[in-house]
Design an enzyme around this catalytic site. Sequence first.
Site, PDB file in Angstrom:
ATOM      1  NE  ARG A   1      35.738  29.175 -78.566  1.00 29.00           N
ATOM      2  CZ  ARG A   1      35.679  27.926 -78.098  1.00 29.00           C
ATOM      3  NH1 ARG A   1      35.259  26.956 -78.881  1.00 29.00           N
ATOM      4  NH2 ARG A   1      36.044  27.652 -76.858  1.00 29.00           N
TER       5      ARG A   1
ATOM      6  N   GLY B   1      31.747  30.005 -69.219  1.00 26.53           N
ATOM      7  CA  GLY B   1      32.893  29.705 -70.092  1.00 26.53           C
ATOM      8  C   GLY B   1      34.028  29.259 -69.193  1.00 26.53           C
ATOM      9  CB  THR B   2      34.667  26.017 -67.590  1.00 27.05           C
ATOM     10  OG1 THR B   2      34.427  25.260 -68.775  1.00 27.05           O
ATOM     11  CG2 THR B   2      33.428  26.028 -66.728  1.00 27.05           C
ATOM     12  CG  ASN B   3      37.743  26.774 -72.320  1.00 24.18           C
ATOM     13  OD1 ASN B   3      37.652  25.707 -71.739  1.00 24.18           O
ATOM     14  ND2 ASN B   3      37.321  26.963 -73.557  1.00 24.18           N
ATOM     15  CG  ASP B   4      38.733  33.161 -71.115  1.00 21.45           C
ATOM     16  OD1 ASP B   4      39.962  33.344 -71.020  1.00 21.45           O
ATOM     17  OD2 ASP B   4      38.102  33.291 -72.182  1.00 21.45           O
TER      18      ASP B   4
ATOM     19  NE  ARG C   1      43.481 -19.353 -67.206  1.00 22.46           N
ATOM     20  CZ  ARG C   1      43.450 -20.680 -67.110  1.00 22.46           C
ATOM     21  NH1 ARG C   1      43.210 -21.259 -65.953  1.00 22.46           N
ATOM     22  NH2 ARG C   1      43.666 -21.420 -68.180  1.00 22.46           N
TER      23      ARG C   1
ATOM     24  CG  HIS D   1      54.956   3.619 -71.536  1.00 22.16           C
ATOM     25  ND1 HIS D   1      54.668   4.918 -71.891  1.00 22.16           N
ATOM     26  CD2 HIS D   1      54.499   3.453 -70.284  1.00 22.16           C
ATOM     27  CE1 HIS D   1      54.088   5.509 -70.873  1.00 22.16           C
ATOM     28  NE2 HIS D   1      53.969   4.645 -69.887  1.00 22.16           N
TER      29      HIS D   1
ATOM     30  NE  ARG E   1      33.107  33.921 -77.899  1.00 29.62           N
ATOM     31  CZ  ARG E   1      34.162  33.206 -77.571  1.00 29.62           C
ATOM     32  NH1 ARG E   1      34.255  32.687 -76.357  1.00 29.62           N
ATOM     33  NH2 ARG E   1      35.112  32.979 -78.445  1.00 29.62           N
TER      34      ARG E   1
ATOM     35  CB  CYS F   1      29.683  26.990 -73.614  1.00 29.03           C
ATOM     36  SG  CYS F   1      30.310  28.616 -73.192  1.00 29.03           S
TER      37      CYS F   1
HETATM   38  C1  PEP Z   1      35.657  29.835 -72.381  1.00 24.22           C
HETATM   39  O1  PEP Z   1      36.392  30.747 -72.038  1.00 24.22           O
HETATM   40  O2  PEP Z   1      35.335  28.890 -71.637  1.00 24.22           O
HETATM   41  C2  PEP Z   1      35.127  29.793 -73.745  1.00 24.22           C
HETATM   42  C3  PEP Z   1      34.283  28.842 -74.106  1.00 24.22           C
HETATM   43  O3  PEP Z   1      35.557  30.735 -74.605  1.00 24.22           O
HETATM   44  P1  PEP Z   1      36.961  30.680 -75.397  1.00 24.22           P
HETATM   45  O4  PEP Z   1      37.494  29.315 -75.229  1.00 24.22           O
HETATM   46  O5  PEP Z   1      36.625  31.043 -76.799  1.00 24.22           O
HETATM   47  O6  PEP Z   1      37.742  31.722 -74.694  1.00 24.22           O
HETATM   48 MG    MG Z   2      36.498  32.538 -73.170  1.00 25.30          MG
END
Ligand code: PEP
Ligand code: MG
Length: 845
Positions: free
Chosen positions: A525, A729-732, A76, A418, A581, A794
């Site tokens: 938002r 805001g870690t997306n932008d 096994r 898969h 925001r 955020c």
């Molecule tokens: C960001 O930019 O991380 C964010 C939280 O704002 P949005 O996604 O609305 O641009």
């Molecule tokens: Mg943003």
Amino acid sequence: MPQPPDMLQITPTAAITARQHGSRAKCLQRLVRLDLPVPLSVALSSDAVRRLAKGDMPDFQALAATFEAGDLLSVRGSSQSADWGGPGAVLNIGMNDAIAARIATDHGQDAADALYLSFIRAYAVDVLRLDEDLFADPITPRIAKLQFEDEMEEPFPQDIVSQLTEVLRSMARAWEGTTARLLRQAKGAPADAGLGLVVQRMALGIGRGETGAGVVQYVSADTGEAQITGRYLPQSQGRAALSEADAQFIEQDPRGIALGDRSPDQVAALREAGRLMRQRLREEMQIEFTLMEGRLAILDAVKVPRSARAEVRIAVDLAQDEVITRSEALLRIAPFTLNQLMHRQINPDGARDVLTQGISAAPGAATGKIVFSAAAAQAAAAQDEACILVRRETSPEDIRGMHAADAIVTERGGMTSHAAVIARGLGVPCVSGATQLQLDMRKKTLTVPGRKVFHEGDIITVDGSSGEVLAGVAEMIEPNMGGAFATLLDWADQTRDIGIRANADTPEDARLALKFGVDGIGLCRTEHMFFDPIRLTVMREMIFAEEAADRAAALDRLLPMQRADFTELFQLMQGKPVCIRLFDPPLHEFLPGDRDGIRALAEALDLPVSRVATRIEHLQEFNPMLGLRGVRLGITMPEIYEMQARAIFEATAAATSAGNPVLAEIMIPLVSAKREVELIKDRVDAIAASVRNETGQDFDYRLGVMVETPRAALRAGEIAEHSAFLSFGTNDLTQMTYGLSRDDAGRFMSPYVNQGVFKEDPFQRLDMDGVGELLLLGAARGRAAKPGIMLSLCGEHGGDPDSIAFSREAGFTYVSCSPFRVPVAKLAAAQLAVAPTQTLSDSDI
Ligand code: PEP
Ligand code: MG
């Protein structure tokens, strides 16, 4: 330090470790130490197996010599964590003509034939990968051997050493295969995870008297509740009892005689073994056993395979019974497991427009737009759009798209294809083998006989629990997360030392977030409040206004709507912080893109179509995400932010005067310069002063900045002077740090990750090195200018355990994530508080 030997007999004192020999070998050693009747076993280390895969053979003669001549053996797999999978067991190694003859004499020809045939099949098909059809029923051992000889151009091996060599080598190689590697990595295994092997003397399960094999456990695999579950089959081996409908129950069988009716002592011994294992191995174990002429042998015990729900229940029960501590219970649940408890189901009483039925490959249900490629799935996810990945079948290159998809449908494949295996691992609903679907990948269409043609972007619903694919949306039932789930989250709340807020834009989001017990709203938002059709029209009037007075009139109509939004949010959140925001997106996002929409808008506004079209054209930007949006709107059209600030303050004043004080937090998006903050702050403060005057109500609020441009992070010191908080805001920030469009990244993310340019998609996993450095730099500069300034994160990364670890270490007050990620985030945060750098140890089973 001396290296552990490659081959160790499993005795109470042998130097066996889970790291070197795997969890199965370690567990067997524990069973031996508990004095349980385990047959003689030998553990091969993962180093030995690694060398074996490369063709470097260990001393098989010595291995075989550990056992007695004539013994049959089983092998096994034994990986460090049982969750990482591994090759299936091979039984009856050593079977040959002489032993078959002996068994025939002792136990009859049928028993001998069945054993011999099953070994030849396993050896030919699973070990040497010969065609399964060659060994299909009806067949005798003699014919099977002839088939073997035909294919291999050599006789079926009679020598145990050559059989064992091939078995071990094939298991070692299977572990190195690409699919096996991807699968275990998806379950958290490190790239260099090794495989140990356990060679064990067979307890045959075939013979005189009470002889047979069974499997038993003392909790339900579905719910985790205490419940004896198992089957026993006379004259059988391995786990055969589990697949035979007429196998007997262990203790009481409503259909007739149970094993316990005939062998009460052995069944009591099994129950005691289960109790001992729970107490001493501190886990609910599934026990594989045999009876040989009434003598009990325990061959193996594994953690009870379990649903996510059972996983949580078992950990909570063990902690409540003080078998483990609460901290351990928290550490035992992988945070993403909770997603599976939170799966939505389709309401069985609701309407169902079924398109087709496939195989229910992974549970849960989801609605989304059809996408036909992994890249399109990633692009949709980057825009926060739910999507269903529809493929003929999936391959390893699709994994990132499968991560991004809300559900997966494949035309081909089955339960172990898969797509099915990966989807179950990821907790994504999946229907496989939906063979009625006709896919045209070139035209990007999906056709179901007798139905309309579906195109990319059309909405479908997938029910991974029933295997159905439905047209359009379906009514869903929210999952029930009471009991152990709630207890676990309670313990997480008592343990964690970083705040978890939710990104919630609407009262519905807020209600969901509250159900998960959030500490507040970390990002509302506000633009998402304007998508309702009535508001959209007023919004458009505002955008179309060429004169300030016209704009003011439209904003006057929007004011009471916004005030009502905030009033409701404040009421729901009952004093918990709500971070609002101010308006962020480019205005043209609110305008129609096609002719029909433009005509409808012209009608609504009572303007000529040409004028509407010209104005839309005028508002177009080459690069809207870097154009007139965020605080830039607030500076150039101050009335918008003034209206929003007034709505917030009027709602605050009303709540305060009603005896429910709230602390509103107002956040300015897309800041890149200190002066932007000064200008907005002056105006917002002025509005607060006038609302205080008008209402005679004093109230507090905090004004802060969203750090989402690299310049804001670099200049965080001077920006902090005017800010009560900084929220990253870690997306932008990821978009701008990489210069990588979050809306287009899906197109090239797969090759980028596959070729190792990026370790991970930085929009899914925070880039600790680059974006993380900006975060740390911004935090340090902000704190130097204003000690005690509140810091948070955020972006979408807020729900990811790694980002939470990063934020906690950086001393952030909270992370904010979408409501459904809150339980995962809470558990991850609690785990960090208990054991910031927990790694697998030998105590893991
Ligand atoms: C960001 O930019 O991380 C964010 C939280 O704002 P949005 O996604 O609305 O641009
Ligand atoms: Mg943003």
